[in-house]
Motif scaffolding. Structure first.
Motif, short mmCIF file in Angstrom:
data_model
loop_
_atom_site.label_atom_id
_atom_site.label_comp_id
_atom_site.label_asym_id
_atom_site.label_seq_id
_atom_site.Cartn_x
_atom_site.Cartn_y
_atom_site.Cartn_z
N LEU A 135 0.83 -1.21 0.00
CA LEU A 135 0.00 0.00 0.00
C LEU A 135 0.87 1.26 0.00
O LEU A 135 0.60 2.21 -0.75
CB LEU A 135 -0.92 0.02 1.22
N LEU A 136 1.88 1.26 0.84
CA LEU A 136 2.76 2.43 0.92
C LEU A 136 3.60 2.58 -0.34
O LEU A 136 3.96 3.70 -0.72
CB LEU A 136 3.66 2.33 2.15
N GLY A 137 3.88 1.47 -1.01
CA GLY A 137 4.64 1.51 -2.26
C GLY A 137 3.92 2.31 -3.33
O GLY A 137 4.55 2.92 -4.20
N GLU A 138 2.60 2.33 -3.26
CA GLU A 138 1.82 3.14 -4.20
C GLU A 138 2.09 4.62 -4.02
O GLU A 138 1.83 5.43 -4.91
CB GLU A 138 0.33 2.85 -4.04
N GLN A 139 2.61 5.00 -2.84
CA GLN A 139 2.97 6.38 -2.55
C GLN A 139 4.49 6.55 -2.51
O GLN A 139 5.01 7.51 -1.95
CB GLN A 139 2.36 6.80 -1.21
N SER A 140 5.19 5.58 -3.11
CA SER A 140 6.66 5.58 -3.19
C SER A 140 7.34 5.65 -1.82
O SER A 140 8.32 6.37 -1.64
CB SER A 140 7.16 6.73 -4.08
N THR A 141 6.79 4.92 -0.86
CA THR A 141 7.42 4.86 0.45
C THR A 141 7.27 3.45 1.01
O THR A 141 6.79 2.55 0.32
CB THR A 141 6.85 5.93 1.41
N SER A 142 7.73 3.24 2.22
CA SER A 142 7.64 1.95 2.90
C SER A 142 7.47 2.21 4.39
O SER A 142 7.60 3.35 4.84
CB SER A 142 8.92 1.13 2.66
N ILE A 143 7.20 1.16 5.13
CA ILE A 143 7.07 1.32 6.58
C ILE A 143 8.37 1.89 7.15
O ILE A 143 8.34 2.82 7.95
CB ILE A 143 6.72 -0.02 7.26
N THR A 144 9.49 1.36 6.72
CA THR A 144 10.79 1.83 7.22
C THR A 144 10.98 3.31 6.94
O THR A 144 11.38 4.07 7.82
CB THR A 144 11.93 1.01 6.59
N ARG A 145 10.71 3.73 5.72
CA ARG A 145 10.87 5.15 5.37
C ARG A 145 9.89 6.04 6.13
O ARG A 145 10.24 7.13 6.56
CB ARG A 145 10.72 5.35 3.86
N LEU A 146 8.67 5.56 6.28
CA LEU A 146 7.66 6.32 7.00
C LEU A 146 8.07 6.53 8.46
O LEU A 146 7.98 7.64 8.99
CB LEU A 146 6.31 5.61 6.92
N ILE A 147 8.54 5.46 9.09
CA ILE A 147 8.99 5.56 10.48
C ILE A 147 10.19 6.50 10.59
O ILE A 147 10.24 7.37 11.47
CB ILE A 147 9.32 4.17 11.06
#
Length: 92
Positions: free
Chosen positions: A15-27
């Motif tokens: 899901l986050l990949g659709e916004q060009s991010t990941s859990i790790t990057r978000l954190i």
């Protein structure tokens, strides 16, 4: 985070990949924001930069410094110095 949302890590990252991010990057981004806020806070002026970074989950100061500079364009030390009052030495 994924567990708290009731989904798998794999699905959360998809899901986050659709916004060009990941859990790790978000954190990491959220931690950097909290560090930036702390560096601006005059009530936290007595704390070292490493104390603030460790407090928000960074364990490697080189990684923290590089990540902070990549996000804000300046080092954490320079950022903090930009937010100090020139007259009293206190932060704004």
């Amino acid at each position: 985070m994924a567990e708290a949302a009731g989904i798998s890590v794999r699905y959360a990252n998809a899901l986050l990949g659709e916004q060009s991010t990941s859990i790790t990057r978000l954190i990491r981004t959220r931690r950097l924001v909290r560090c930036r806020i702390a560096l601006e806070d005059p009530l936290q002026g007595h704390r070292t930069i490493s104390d603030i970074a460790y407090g928000w989950g960074f364990s490697d100061m080189t990684h923290f410094g590089r990540s902070f500079k990549a996000m804000y364009g300046v080092s954490p030390q320079h950022y903090r110095s930009l937010h100090k009052s020139p007259r009293s030495g206190a932060q704004r």
